[in-house]
Design an enzyme around this catalytic site. Structure first.
Site, PDB file in Angstrom:
ATOM      1  N   PHE B 134      39.607  31.714  56.807  1.00  0.00           N
ATOM      2  CA  PHE B 134      40.786  31.124  56.180  1.00  0.00           C
ATOM      3  C   PHE B 134      41.954  32.068  56.396  1.00  0.00           C
ATOM      4  O   PHE B 134      41.959  33.191  55.878  1.00  0.00           O
ATOM      5  CB  PHE B 134      40.479  30.969  54.687  1.00  0.00           C
ATOM      6  CG  PHE B 134      41.591  30.464  53.810  1.00  0.00           C
ATOM      7  CD1 PHE B 134      41.771  29.104  53.603  1.00  0.00           C
ATOM      8  CD2 PHE B 134      42.409  31.354  53.120  1.00  0.00           C
ATOM      9  CE1 PHE B 134      42.766  28.641  52.736  1.00  0.00           C
ATOM     10  CE2 PHE B 134      43.412  30.892  52.261  1.00  0.00           C
ATOM     11  CZ  PHE B 134      43.588  29.530  52.068  1.00  0.00           C
ATOM     12  N   PRO B 139      50.691  40.104  57.975  1.00  0.00           N
ATOM     13  CA  PRO B 139      51.002  41.523  57.785  1.00  0.00           C
ATOM     14  C   PRO B 139      52.146  41.746  56.791  1.00  0.00           C
ATOM     15  O   PRO B 139      52.074  42.642  55.971  1.00  0.00           O
ATOM     16  CB  PRO B 139      51.386  41.998  59.195  1.00  0.00           C
ATOM     17  CG  PRO B 139      50.660  41.066  60.121  1.00  0.00           C
ATOM     18  CD  PRO B 139      50.587  39.749  59.410  1.00  0.00           C
ATOM     19  N   TRP B 167      43.811  40.614  57.374  1.00  0.00           N
ATOM     20  CA  TRP B 167      42.833  40.718  56.277  1.00  0.00           C
ATOM     21  C   TRP B 167      41.998  39.462  56.141  1.00  0.00           C
ATOM     22  O   TRP B 167      41.777  38.968  55.045  1.00  0.00           O
ATOM     23  CB  TRP B 167      43.509  40.987  54.930  1.00  0.00           C
ATOM     24  CG  TRP B 167      44.372  42.181  54.900  1.00  0.00           C
ATOM     25  CD1 TRP B 167      45.716  42.203  54.793  1.00  0.00           C
ATOM     26  CD2 TRP B 167      43.940  43.547  54.976  1.00  0.00           C
ATOM     27  NE1 TRP B 167      46.170  43.507  54.808  1.00  0.00           N
ATOM     28  CE2 TRP B 167      45.088  44.340  54.913  1.00  0.00           C
ATOM     29  CE3 TRP B 167      42.690  44.158  55.104  1.00  0.00           C
ATOM     30  CZ2 TRP B 167      45.034  45.724  54.976  1.00  0.00           C
ATOM     31  CZ3 TRP B 167      42.633  45.538  55.160  1.00  0.00           C
ATOM     32  CH2 TRP B 167      43.806  46.303  55.089  1.00  0.00           C
ATOM     33  N   CYS B 248      43.198  25.723  47.367  1.00  0.00           N
ATOM     34  CA  CYS B 248      41.956  26.317  47.880  1.00  0.00           C
ATOM     35  C   CYS B 248      41.659  27.618  47.142  1.00  0.00           C
ATOM     36  O   CYS B 248      40.516  27.894  46.774  1.00  0.00           O
ATOM     37  CB  CYS B 248      42.069  26.626  49.373  1.00  0.00           C
ATOM     38  SG  CYS B 248      42.455  25.209  50.390  1.00  0.00           S
ATOM     39  N   ARG B 278      16.342  58.855  32.712  1.00  0.00           N
ATOM     40  CA  ARG B 278      16.817  60.187  33.074  1.00  0.00           C
ATOM     41  C   ARG B 278      16.823  61.085  31.833  1.00  0.00           C
ATOM     42  O   ARG B 278      17.540  60.814  30.867  1.00  0.00           O
ATOM     43  CB  ARG B 278      18.228  60.085  33.652  1.00  0.00           C
ATOM     44  CG  ARG B 278      18.881  61.397  33.967  1.00  0.00           C
ATOM     45  CD  ARG B 278      18.214  62.064  35.133  1.00  0.00           C
ATOM     46  NE  ARG B 278      18.928  63.267  35.551  1.00  0.00           N
ATOM     47  CZ  ARG B 278      18.441  64.143  36.418  1.00  0.00           C
ATOM     48  NH1 ARG B 278      17.238  63.936  36.967  1.00  0.00           N
ATOM     49  NH2 ARG B 278      19.137  65.199  36.749  1.00  0.00           N
ATOM     50  N   GLN B 289      25.287  59.794  22.384  1.00  0.00           N
ATOM     51  CA  GLN B 289      26.324  58.865  21.923  1.00  0.00           C
ATOM     52  C   GLN B 289      27.285  58.472  23.034  1.00  0.00           C
ATOM     53  O   GLN B 289      27.693  57.321  23.132  1.00  0.00           O
ATOM     54  CB  GLN B 289      27.077  59.478  20.749  1.00  0.00           C
ATOM     55  CG  GLN B 289      26.189  59.546  19.504  1.00  0.00           C
ATOM     56  CD  GLN B 289      26.948  59.967  18.268  1.00  0.00           C
ATOM     57  OE1 GLN B 289      28.116  60.361  18.345  1.00  0.00           O
ATOM     58  NE2 GLN B 289      26.295  59.898  17.132  1.00  0.00           N
ATOM     59  N   GLU B 373      42.759  37.356  46.838  1.00  0.00           N
ATOM     60  CA  GLU B 373      42.820  36.110  46.059  1.00  0.00           C
ATOM     61  C   GLU B 373      43.796  36.224  44.895  1.00  0.00           C
ATOM     62  O   GLU B 373      43.533  35.753  43.795  1.00  0.00           O
ATOM     63  CB  GLU B 373      41.423  35.764  45.513  1.00  0.00           C
ATOM     64  CG  GLU B 373      40.429  35.467  46.610  1.00  0.00           C
ATOM     65  CD  GLU B 373      40.516  34.035  47.070  1.00  0.00           C
ATOM     66  OE1 GLU B 373      41.212  33.229  46.409  1.00  0.00           O
ATOM     67  OE2 GLU B 373      39.888  33.715  48.078  1.00  0.00           O
TER      68      GLU B 373
HETATM   69  C1  LIG Z   1      38.768  42.754  51.968  1.00  0.00           C
HETATM   70  C2  LIG Z   1      39.863  41.737  51.957  1.00  0.00           C
HETATM   71  C3  LIG Z   1      39.614  40.435  52.380  1.00  0.00           C
HETATM   72  C4  LIG Z   1      40.638  39.495  52.419  1.00  0.00           C
HETATM   73  N1  LIG Z   1      40.374  38.228  52.883  1.00  0.00           N
HETATM   74  C5  LIG Z   1      41.411  37.358  53.066  1.00  0.00           C
HETATM   75  C6  LIG Z   1      41.186  36.089  53.691  1.00  0.00           C
HETATM   76  O1  LIG Z   1      40.051  35.746  54.024  1.00  0.00           O
HETATM   77  N2  LIG Z   1      42.237  35.278  53.922  1.00  0.00           N
HETATM   78  C7  LIG Z   1      43.499  35.629  53.559  1.00  0.00           C
HETATM   79  O2  LIG Z   1      44.416  34.845  53.805  1.00  0.00           O
HETATM   80  N3  LIG Z   1      43.762  36.822  52.959  1.00  0.00           N
HETATM   81  C8  LIG Z   1      42.733  37.699  52.708  1.00  0.00           C
HETATM   82  N4  LIG Z   1      42.970  38.924  52.112  1.00  0.00           N
HETATM   83  C9  LIG Z   1      44.356  39.292  51.808  1.00  0.00           C
HETATM   84  C10 LIG Z   1      44.680  39.384  50.328  1.00  0.00           C
HETATM   85  O3  LIG Z   1      44.717  38.107  49.747  1.00  0.00           O
HETATM   86  C11 LIG Z   1      45.970  40.152  50.179  1.00  0.00           C
HETATM   87  O4  LIG Z   1      45.679  41.485  50.498  1.00  0.00           O
HETATM   88  C12 LIG Z   1      46.590  40.053  48.791  1.00  0.00           C
HETATM   89  O5  LIG Z   1      47.126  38.780  48.584  1.00  0.00           O
HETATM   90  C13 LIG Z   1      47.637  41.121  48.527  1.00  0.00           C
HETATM   91  O6  LIG Z   1      48.560  41.176  49.566  1.00  0.00           O
HETATM   92  P1  LIG Z   1      48.982  42.587  50.201  1.00  0.00           P
HETATM   93  O7  LIG Z   1      47.765  43.318  50.533  1.00  0.00           O
HETATM   94  O8  LIG Z   1      49.949  42.315  51.262  1.00  0.00           O
HETATM   95  O9  LIG Z   1      49.674  43.362  49.008  1.00  0.00           O
HETATM   96  P2  LIG Z   1      51.184  43.247  48.533  1.00  0.00           P
HETATM   97  O10 LIG Z   1      51.544  41.838  48.301  1.00  0.00           O
HETATM   98  O11 LIG Z   1      52.011  44.073  49.439  1.00  0.00           O
HETATM   99  O12 LIG Z   1      51.086  43.980  47.137  1.00  0.00           O
HETATM  100  C14 LIG Z   1      51.093  45.407  47.010  1.00  0.00           C
HETATM  101  C15 LIG Z   1      51.179  45.727  45.522  1.00  0.00           C
HETATM  102  O13 LIG Z   1      52.362  45.205  44.963  1.00  0.00           O
HETATM  103  C16 LIG Z   1      52.091  44.363  43.869  1.00  0.00           C
HETATM  104  N5  LIG Z   1      53.090  43.301  43.824  1.00  0.00           N
HETATM  105  C17 LIG Z   1      53.376  42.408  44.793  1.00  0.00           C
HETATM  106  N6  LIG Z   1      54.347  41.568  44.372  1.00  0.00           N
HETATM  107  C18 LIG Z   1      54.672  41.955  43.103  1.00  0.00           C
HETATM  108  C19 LIG Z   1      55.589  41.469  42.106  1.00  0.00           C
HETATM  109  N7  LIG Z   1      56.399  40.419  42.319  1.00  0.00           N
HETATM  110  N8  LIG Z   1      55.634  42.113  40.928  1.00  0.00           N
HETATM  111  C20 LIG Z   1      54.846  43.174  40.684  1.00  0.00           C
HETATM  112  N9  LIG Z   1      53.966  43.670  41.568  1.00  0.00           N
HETATM  113  C21 LIG Z   1      53.878  43.066  42.768  1.00  0.00           C
HETATM  114  C22 LIG Z   1      50.688  43.901  44.103  1.00  0.00           C
HETATM  115  O14 LIG Z   1      50.050  43.504  42.889  1.00  0.00           O
HETATM  116  C23 LIG Z   1      50.051  45.124  44.718  1.00  0.00           C
HETATM  117  O15 LIG Z   1      49.664  46.015  43.703  1.00  0.00           O
HETATM  118  C24 LIG Z   1      41.940  39.866  52.007  1.00  0.00           C
HETATM  119  C25 LIG Z   1      42.172  41.164  51.542  1.00  0.00           C
HETATM  120  C26 LIG Z   1      41.157  42.101  51.511  1.00  0.00           C
HETATM  121  C27 LIG Z   1      41.444  43.464  51.013  1.00  0.00           C
END
Ligand SMILES: Cc1cc2nc3c(=O)[nH]c(=O)nc-3n(C[C@H](O)[C@H](O)[C@H](O)COP(=O)(O)OP(=O)(O)OC[C@H]3O[C@@H](n4cnc5c(N)ncnc54)[C@H](O)[C@@H]3O)c2cc1C
Lengths: 249, 393
Positions: B134, B139, B167, B248, B278, B289, B373
């Protein structure tokens, strides 16, 4: 090929057993019940034989309370065609159970009737053999390998220090041993289909029987294990403990 | 070591129907038999255990809550959730595979596809003959997928796709990709549509993401689409706008809420077992505790999470579940699972850092689950908007 398997509902072998207030039965609250593991070999073998024959019927029989319907449905989910629950309260006398099963199995026209070699809850090894006797059919117990060709049954049994090969002819009664096969898991579709398969409920009344349970006791608590060390360096300490503490060498 | 003993402090077992329990027990047995023996080494090697896919498919795990007429098991959503719980009790990577296949590939084909598309793809995906992925994230567009710049240009006899996705779970393994692209103005998220892209189409390539320290038993890849020419019927006709991929994600997030719970249950079970065994300072560490605080906190949070997802599942089966309710469950359960995994790992002392035990693998995995997600933060913002009526993102 028409095959019946007699299945018992027993506590899961990993369940921690507690004795009930009467001191003669187990406390069933919170206990998970499963099909008797040895019966699962019987279930698998029946399904394999029917699949190899390409036609026939597999019927699962269970004697027990209403909760045993769930156990029967496990077999239906694995692929059995239909189930029969002989509704009765459990009894300690295997002969009463065998009589009730035999009475119902008698006119079923089964080529094979399969059991597990024992039920893990009471370890009696009785019912299968008794049913065979009541139906006047040949009986082979603790089968670990099976070939059915025409009406000839050839079975292997693991005996002390070797393997015994035995033959009999159909119709026959067999009890199954571990190693006979690897029981399949019911598929998720099978689980859904099982809900729609026929499950007949037949109340039966058992005789008073001539065996009574006087009491149940848990085995003495085992002392916790001890890791003495690792590798050759640990051997002297281990030998000393086995000799002095355990007194086994 | 004795077998896994799943916690059930509130007798939640009694709230499940017989077939729901049967489904759970079947998947639990499968995980114990087929996944547990290999998962440690798969994780260390960074390898998705693809050889397990046929077995999962035979059980009927893939798209299990979709209808039988397409080769699926037709389960209710609670049973589906329990499957996710059991898979992730094993490993988040395996659950991710099943989530993507079922909720992110099969679901959109079922929900937005034509009857021909459904008949063509769903039975093959259910049988595991084809693996799907999906592609939504890019990037430069993660939390804000509406900004995506992948485009689909309509031609006389079909479509041409250009762009890059990042990703993407199952990306390198997949035979088919559901790719989301803009069909109109780049500023208009309403022009986002879904496409079924066979991965052997010219111009499509996938590259494994190297260097992951989390979800190592899962395939995560980058997709490049360079002048990918597709026929007219590659379009999912029922898809339209950003709300389609989000729909989705709601399906997948629902499964993740259950899955994270499974990981937490696995960590708790391991910690409890270890704590009782252990001995340090002449007593089991579970008789101190501080370790009891750890265990008591874990069982409390797990019990709350169990009740949460069960009610969520009942709402989904009744057809009244909202995406915001799913956000709450994903956010809560993944966060609590991260905490359980970390505390379990700490309780295990030095052994806790080994792949032979499970808590640290879950701990590292759950960091991905926390991010994908919809990150934890994004679900906070979704909830914030739902209760205040004021959007803050
Ligand atoms: C192992 C893995 C599998 C994945 N599989 C899929 C897949 O199958 N298909 C797919 O389409 N994607 C996939 N993803 C992508 C994933 O959904 C994205 O990484 C995710 O949506 C976050 O996007 P980003 O990494 O660009 O982070 P960013 O959007 O750049 O976010 C970086 C940080 O900023 C924060 N942030 C962003 N916007 C705001 C806001 N408005 N206010 C406050 N904080 C904010 C975020 O919470 C995060 O802490 C996958 C990711 C991983 C790690």
């Amino acid at each position: 090929m028409r095959i019946a398997v007699c299945l018992k509902r027993v506590p899961d072998t990993t369940t921690k057993i507690l004795i009930g207030a009467d001191g003669k039965s187990i406390d069933e609250s919170g206990v998970k019940f499963v099909p008797n593991p040895y019966d699962e070999y019987a279930l698998e073998e029946a399904l394999k034989l029917k699949e190899a024959a390409g036609s026939g019927e597999t019927v699962v029989y269970c004697l027990g309370g209403d909760a045993a319907q769930e156990t029967i449905r496990t077999a239906l989910a694995m692929g059995f065609d239909r189930g029969v629950l002989l509704q009765a309260a459990p009894t300690a006398d295997g002969f009463e159970v065998a009589k009730a099963l035999a009475a119902d199995l008698k006119d079923g026209g089964f080529d094979l009737i399969l059991f597990g070699k024992l039920a893990v809850d009471d370890y009696n090894h009785q019912v299968g053999v008794m049913v065979a006797e009541l139906l006047e059919r040949p009986c082979i117990t603790a089968v670990s390998h099976l070939v059915v060709a025409g009406t000839a049954v050839t079975a292997e049994r693991e005996i002390e220090g070797g393997i015994e090969t035995v033959t009999a002819s159909l119709p026959a009664v067999l009890s199954c041993e571990k190693g006979l096969n690897t029981p399949r898991l019911p598929s998720l579709k099978g689980i859904m289909a099982a809900k729609k398969k026929p499950l007949e409920l037949k109340p039966v009344s058992l005789g008073a029987g001539s065996v009574t349970v006087l009491g149940l006791a848990l085995p003495p608590e085992r002392k916790p294990g001890q890791i003495v060390g690792e590798g050759p360096d640990a051997v002297p300490a281990l030998v000393r403990l086995l000799r002095e503490d355990a007194g086994v060498i | 070591m004795a077998s896994y003993t799943p916690p059930d402090f509130y007798q939640i077992e009694g709230l499940l129907a017989e077939e729901e329990r049967a489904v759970r027990d079947t998947v639990r047995a499968w995980v114990e038999e087929h996944l547990m023996p290999v998962i440690g080494s798969c994780y260390v090697e960074g390898r998705f255990p693809r050889e397990l896919v046929p077995g999962l498919a035979d059980l009927g795990v893939l798209g299990a809550n979709l209808p039988e007429e397409y080769g699926c098991a037709g389960l209710n959503n609670v049973a589906y959730g329990l499957i996710m719980q059991e898979l992730e009790r094993g490993d988040s990577g395996i659950r991710s595979f099943a989530s993507v296949q079922g909720a992110l590939v099969m679901y959109p084909i079922h929900a937005f596809g034509s009857e021909d598309q459904r008949r063509h793809w769903l039975p093959a995906l259910a049988a595991g003959r084809v693996i799907g992925c999906f592609g939504l994230t890019e990037p430069d567009y993660g939390s804000n997928p509406g900004g995506m710049i992948t485009t689909a240009r309509e031609t006389r006899d079909g479509w041409v796709l250009n762009g890059a996705k990042m990703w993407i779970t199952n990306g390198s393994q997949a035979g088919v990709a559901i790719v989301w692209a803009k069909t109109g103005d780049l500023k208009d998220p309403k022009s986002i549509r879904g496409f079924i892209v066979p991965t052997d189409t010219k111009g499509f390539s996938a590259r494994d993401q190297k260097g992951k320290l989390s979800l190592r038993a899962s395939d995560t890849s980058e997709l490049v689409l360079q002048d990918v020419v597709l026929p007219r019927d590659a379009l999912l006709p029922g898809s339209g706008g950003l709300k389609s991929p989000l729909q989705c994600l709601t399906q997948a997030r629902y499964g993740i809420a259950w899955g994270a719970l499974g990981a937490a249950m696995a960590c708790y079970d391991e910690a409890l077992r270890y704590g009782k065994q252990r001995v340090m300072f002449e007593r089991p560490i579970a008789q101190t505790q501080i370790q009891q605080v750890r265990l008591a906190d874990m069982i409390t949070e797990i019990t709350k999470a169990q009740l949460l997802v069960l009610q969520l599942g009942r709402l989904k089966d009744a057809g009244t579940m909202t995406p915001q309710q799913v956000s709450l469950a994903k956010r809560n359960n993944v966060d609590m699972a991260c905490d359980c995994a970390r505390e379990a790992r700490r309780l295990l002392g030095a052994n806790g850092i080994l792949a032979e035990y499970h808590s640290m693998r879950h701990m590292a995995n759950l960091e991905s689950v926390y991010t994908y997600e919809g990150t934890h933060d994004m679900h906070t913002l979704i909830l914030g908007e739902a209760i205040t009526g004021l959007g803050a993102y």
